[in-house]
Design a protein around this motif. Structure first.
Motif, PDB file in Angstrom:
ATOM      1  N   PHE A 293       0.956  -1.179  -0.201  1.00  0.00           N
ATOM      2  CA  PHE A 293      -0.009  -0.142  -0.044  1.00  0.00           C
ATOM      3  C   PHE A 293       0.994   1.130  -0.046  1.00  0.00           C
ATOM      4  N   ALA A 294       0.467   2.438  -0.382  1.00  0.00           N
ATOM      5  CA  ALA A 294       0.941   3.759  -0.710  1.00  0.00           C
ATOM      6  C   ALA A 294       2.321   3.454  -0.787  1.00  0.00           C
ATOM      7  N   GLU A 295       3.443   3.900   0.149  1.00  0.00           N
ATOM      8  CA  GLU A 295       4.666   3.874   0.140  1.00  0.00           C
ATOM      9  C   GLU A 295       5.408   2.526  -0.666  1.00  0.00           C
ATOM     10  N   SER A 296       4.894   1.569  -0.205  1.00  0.00           N
ATOM     11  CA  SER A 296       5.486   0.111  -0.881  1.00  0.00           C
ATOM     12  C   SER A 296       4.983   0.025  -2.235  1.00  0.00           C
ATOM     13  N   ALA A 297       3.774   0.439  -2.460  1.00  0.00           N
ATOM     14  CA  ALA A 297       3.347   0.278  -3.589  1.00  0.00           C
ATOM     15  C   ALA A 297       4.031   0.990  -4.660  1.00  0.00           C
ATOM     16  N   SER A 298       4.132   2.482  -4.403  1.00  0.00           N
ATOM     17  CA  SER A 298       5.155   3.277  -4.991  1.00  0.00           C
ATOM     18  C   SER A 298       6.216   2.709  -5.227  1.00  0.00           C
ATOM     19  N   LEU A 299       7.084   2.191  -4.486  1.00  0.00           N
ATOM     20  CA  LEU A 299       8.266   1.650  -4.691  1.00  0.00           C
ATOM     21  C   LEU A 299       8.286   0.407  -5.734  1.00  0.00           C
ATOM     22  N   PHE A 300       7.141  -0.372  -5.451  1.00  0.00           N
ATOM     23  CA  PHE A 300       6.884  -1.594  -6.267  1.00  0.00           C
ATOM     24  C   PHE A 300       6.865  -0.979  -7.969  1.00  0.00           C
ATOM     25  N   VAL A 301       5.980  -0.071  -7.973  1.00  0.00           N
ATOM     26  CA  VAL A 301       5.613   0.267  -9.241  1.00  0.00           C
ATOM     27  C   VAL A 301       6.838   1.052  -9.773  1.00  0.00           C
ATOM     28  N   ASN A 302       7.345   1.935  -9.174  1.00  0.00           N
ATOM     29  CA  ASN A 302       8.799   2.427  -9.747  1.00  0.00           C
ATOM     30  C   ASN A 302       9.767   1.575 -10.095  1.00  0.00           C
ATOM     31  N   THR A 303       9.931   0.492  -9.293  1.00  0.00           N
ATOM     32  CA  THR A 303      11.152  -0.480  -9.399  1.00  0.00           C
ATOM     33  C   THR A 303      10.644  -1.291 -11.010  1.00  0.00           C
TER      34      THR A 303
ATOM     35  N   SER B 152       1.432   0.155 -12.932  1.00  0.00           N
ATOM     36  CA  SER B 152       0.097   1.042 -12.898  1.00  0.00           C
ATOM     37  C   SER B 152      -0.147   0.852 -11.309  1.00  0.00           C
ATOM     38  N   LEU B 153      -0.059   2.070 -10.602  1.00  0.00           N
ATOM     39  CA  LEU B 153      -0.190   2.211  -9.148  1.00  0.00           C
ATOM     40  C   LEU B 153      -1.496   1.935  -9.025  1.00  0.00           C
ATOM     41  N   LEU B 154      -2.493   2.444  -9.753  1.00  0.00           N
ATOM     42  CA  LEU B 154      -3.869   2.100  -9.363  1.00  0.00           C
ATOM     43  C   LEU B 154      -4.111   0.759  -9.477  1.00  0.00           C
ATOM     44  N   GLY B 155      -3.599   0.036 -10.360  1.00  0.00           N
ATOM     45  CA  GLY B 155      -3.909  -1.463 -10.612  1.00  0.00           C
ATOM     46  C   GLY B 155      -3.207  -2.236  -9.456  1.00  0.00           C
ATOM     47  N   VAL B 156      -1.865  -1.898  -9.086  1.00  0.00           N
ATOM     48  CA  VAL B 156      -1.239  -2.654  -7.970  1.00  0.00           C
ATOM     49  C   VAL B 156      -2.217  -2.392  -6.657  1.00  0.00           C
ATOM     50  N   LEU B 157      -2.694  -1.355  -6.376  1.00  0.00           N
ATOM     51  CA  LEU B 157      -3.462  -1.095  -5.386  1.00  0.00           C
ATOM     52  C   LEU B 157      -4.651  -1.653  -5.195  1.00  0.00           C
ATOM     53  N   ALA B 158      -5.342  -1.895  -6.522  1.00  0.00           N
ATOM     54  CA  ALA B 158      -6.488  -2.419  -6.543  1.00  0.00           C
ATOM     55  C   ALA B 158      -6.548  -4.019  -6.233  1.00  0.00           C
TER      56      ALA B 158
END
Length: 81
Positions: free
Chosen positions: A10-20, A41-47
């Motif tokens: 979620f949040a920070e870790s999702a952003s880190l995952f997507v950026n990676t 896709s940040l929204l896809g990963v959060l979903a």
């Protein structure tokens, strides 16, 4: 490749995952249950709401599968399933 979630994505870790994932030119699909989302896709990963202990599959369409796996393991987001 199958990976097990180490910490909530979620949040920070999702952003880190997507950026990676965005560091690589490969197309990367994240599969969980009936969900298939673009791993860039940040929204896809959060979903997909990834929780510790869940197993997901990353479908890497390119040549960097091993590098992607090592990067995610080093960032302690996932471990090998």
């Amino acid at each position: 490749m199958k990976l097990q979630v180490q910490k909530p994505i979620f949040a920070e870790s999702a952003s880190l995952f997507v950026n990676t994932m965005s560091e690589y030119e490969d197309t990367v699909l994240l599969k969980k249950d009936h969900w298939v989302v673009d791993a860039k896709s940040l929204l896809g990963v959060l979903a997909v709401s990834l929780q510790p202990g869940q197993t997901v599959e990353l479908d890497v369409q390119g040549t960097n599968e091993e590098a992607i796996k090592q990067s995610l393991i080093e960032k302690e987001l996932f471990k090998e399933a």
